[in-house]
Design an enzyme around this catalytic site. Structure first.
Site, PDB file in Angstrom:
ATOM      1  N   LYS A  48     -25.471  30.046  14.146  1.00  0.00           N
ATOM      2  CA  LYS A  48     -24.417  30.687  13.354  1.00  0.00           C
ATOM      3  C   LYS A  48     -24.701  32.184  13.335  1.00  0.00           C
ATOM      4  CE  LYS A  48     -22.993  26.846  10.410  1.00  0.00           C
ATOM      5  NZ  LYS A  48     -22.710  26.392   9.026  1.00  0.00           N
TER       6      LYS A  48
ATOM      7  N   LEU B  95     -29.837  17.497  13.604  1.00  0.00           N
ATOM      8  CA  LEU B  95     -30.232  16.154  13.197  1.00  0.00           C
ATOM      9  C   LEU B  95     -30.079  15.196  14.370  1.00  0.00           C
ATOM     10  CD1 LEU B  95     -28.530  16.064   9.674  1.00  0.00           C
ATOM     11  CD2 LEU B  95     -30.984  16.148  10.150  1.00  0.00           C
TER      12      LEU B  95
ATOM     13  N   ASP C 252     -18.258  25.842  -1.994  1.00  0.00           N
ATOM     14  CA  ASP C 252     -17.566  25.179  -0.883  1.00  0.00           C
ATOM     15  C   ASP C 252     -18.141  23.799  -0.569  1.00  0.00           C
ATOM     16  OD1 ASP C 252     -15.571  25.208   1.120  1.00  0.00           O
ATOM     17  OD2 ASP C 252     -17.043  25.741   2.637  1.00  0.00           O
TER      18      ASP C 252
ATOM     19  N   GLU D  51     -23.109  14.295   2.955  1.00  0.00           N
ATOM     20  CA  GLU D  51     -23.382  13.216   3.902  1.00  0.00           C
ATOM     21  C   GLU D  51     -24.665  12.480   3.551  1.00  0.00           C
ATOM     22  OE1 GLU D  51     -23.223  14.304   8.016  1.00  0.00           O
ATOM     23  OE2 GLU D  51     -21.550  15.691   7.737  1.00  0.00           O
TER      24      GLU D  51
ATOM     25  N   ASP E 188     -24.429  22.744   5.710  1.00  0.00           N
ATOM     26  CA  ASP E 188     -23.385  23.783   5.688  1.00  0.00           C
ATOM     27  C   ASP E 188     -23.451  24.617   4.415  1.00  0.00           C
ATOM     28  OD1 ASP E 188     -22.390  22.991   8.161  1.00  0.00           O
ATOM     29  OD2 ASP E 188     -21.025  21.532   7.279  1.00  0.00           O
TER      30      ASP E 188
END
Length: 542
Positions: free
Chosen positions: A235, A342, A408, A413, A428
């Site tokens: 990123k 992952l 956000d 998960e 994230d």
């Protein structure tokens, strides 16, 4: 008569000529004197106030003074200043209520605090051996001689990759594979796992052999591959570290921050969660390490050279992939976060859960939890929150998000293999650390409404509020180990001070819950006891 007129006319012309010459000489002398007059130097434009403040620190008194966020007036001024900027404008000024001190605590002192924190019994609770069914992935150890060859992983002959041969012996595994094999029902990696340092060191320095864009999402991200077949999520840096999010922007309109991804990993580990995959910073050459090696033809078509000669690209994504939002090197190198990938979904399926406290993602509509004061009661009756530890697991994530101001978190998960009885993956985190001058207390709504927290988390939060383990000090020390710290601190002192301020709010919120429960004389207990066997040996004041 005619002779007299001519003489008078000549006299007038000569007078006008002398007057003209005199005026020109006067103007020339005046201009010359002004030119040589000394001028006061121009004051430098104050566009980097936050950067200057980042070089200072806070006294203990200053931190205490930050218990409340800045007044609305300061926010309004900052908002008005940015009103005429682009949609991605940045708040550059610090709130006037901030108390600054030039006495920065030596980094060595912070490192000692970090080591003392990780040596504390709260971070070294005895755990029973992990049973086989609680391990995410495993290697077969007992096979027949005829099948022995099937236990040897032999790499294909691909250009750029190592000719690796791995077997069931962990010493033959690269760090990324040891990381995958170490994931259990309760955490991604163990406390003091030496493999984490080896893993982050490799992804920050190893040669990149492949770079392709990862599909999905609103912003650009790439999957980088290494010679040992490991992979990391790239990123890029989209804005300066100290740039605050414009107050006029909604939480879903902000850029993701590379330094927020890195800082979130360190904060998650300091909180004792270990639910974020290892993340490290890296300087990446846009040309040699992306453009020249990518096999992604769609990505390759988005490279260009900016008017000042910087190498840029923008990729393809839902919203922020255009020449206006391009990623550019300086002139070729760009900062980025590199998060260890992952296990592939074909090996370890993950389930995505919608957050009950998800925001409406509307500019005018409120979510149900924002209007229903008894919202948590209905959540507690819904699977998987109606049993097990899912509710307190969620509260762990809420505390993490509040500390870094991440609004956000619409989904989370888990690994499907472990069902509902497992930890939540904190993935994230790029929209964290957007504002240091505002504490978004709505993020704490689940904790306020449910009044439930696990004891181990409560004790660690209290521990981090003590001067000997102060959260800002250990975060500063932990982040100093990242390679990008050599370029500039990953979090400014304003963000570090905000961590202490927000931690105090978490403590106050739980205390109010305990007081309400005491006055009510009944109902669910606030503290979920997961440390019963350590009550007599562990104290947050140690």
């Amino acid at each position: 008569m005619i002779w007299c007129l001519r003489r008078r006319y000549r006299t007038i012309c000569l007078s006008l000529a002398f007057i003209t010459i005199f005026l020109h000489l006067f103007l020339a002398l005046l201009s010359l004197s002004i030119y040589h007059q000394p001028c006061d130097p121009l004051s430098p434009t104050k566009t980097h106030t936050a950067t200057d403040l980042a070089r200072t620190s806070f006294t203990s008194a200053g931190i205490g003074g930050l218990a409340e966020p800045p007044a609305d007036a300061a926010q309004t001024n900052a908002s008005n200043m940015d009103a005429n900027k682009e949609a991605k404008g940045h708040v550059r000024t610090a709130p006037s209520s901030v108390t600054i001190d030039n006495n920065v605590e030596p980094l060595a002192s912070g490192l000692k605090k970090l080591e003392a924190l990780f040596d504390h019994p709260l971070y070294n609770m005895p755990r029973p051996p992990v049973p086989e069914e609680d391990v995410l992935l495993k290697v077969k150890s007992k096979v027949k001689a005829a099948q022995e060859s099937s236990q040897m992983w032999v790499s294909a002959s691909q250009e750029g990759y190592e000719d690796a041969q791995w077997n069931s012996n962990s010493s033959t595994h690269p760090p990324w594979l040891r990381f995958h094999l170490g994931i259990s029902r309760w955490q991604l990696y163990a406390h003091r796992d030496a493999n984490v340092e080896a893993l982050t060191q490799q992804i920050s320095t190893n040669r990149i052999v492949s770079a392709v864009q990862k599909s999905g999402g609103t912003q650009l991200k790439l999957v980088m591959s290494f010679p040992n077949y490991g992979q990391a999520m790239f990123k890029p840096m989209k804005q300066e570290r100290d740039d605050e999010t414009n107050y006029n922007l909604y939480y879903f309109s902000d850029f993701e921050r590379h330094n927020a991804e890195i800082a979130a990993f360190h904060l998650d580990r300091i909180l004792g969660y270990r639910r974020i995959p290892p993340v490290v910073g890296r300087l990446v050459d846009v040309i040699k390490e992306i453009k020249d090696i990518t096999t992604d033809h769609k990505l390759a078509r988005t490279f260009f050279t900016s008017p000042v000669g910087n190498a840029c690209f923008y990729g393809l994504c839902s919203y922020y992939c255009s020449t206006e939002h391009a990623v550019c090197g300086r002139p070729k190198n760009v900062e980025a976060s590199m998060a260890v990938m992952l296990p592939d979904l074909s090996l370890a399926t993950r389930r995505s859960w919608r957050s009950p406290w998800r925001r409406s993602y509307s500019r005018s509509k409120l979510a149900k939890w924002e209007t229903d004061s008894d919202y948590c009661s209905s959540v507690k009756q819904m699977p998987p929150f109606n049993k097990g530890t899912r509710l307190v697991d969620f509260m762990d994530m809420v505390i993490l998000d509040y500390l870094m101001s991440n609004m956000d978190r619409h989904h989370y998960e888990t690994f499907e293999k472990f069902g509902n009885n497992t930890f939540l993956l904190h993935l994230d985190n790029g929209r964290g650390f957007g504002r240091h001058s505002k504490d978004e207390r709505s993020i704490l709504a689940p904790l306020k409404q449910c009044c439930r927290i696990r004891r181990s988390t409560w004790m660690r939060v209290r521990l981090l509020s003590l001067p000997r383990y102060r959260l800002s000090d250990v975060m500063r020390a932990s982040l100093s180990r990242d390679p990008l710290h050599r370029v500039a601190p990953l979090l400014s002192e304003l963000h570090l001070a905000a961590l202490d301020r927000r931690l105090k709010t978490v403590l106050e919120t739980v205390s109010v819950c305990q007081q309400q429960q005491s006055e009510g004389g009944g109902g669910d207990e606030v503290i979920f006891d997961d440390t019963a066997h350590l009550k007599d040996t562990v104290s947050p004041a140690e």
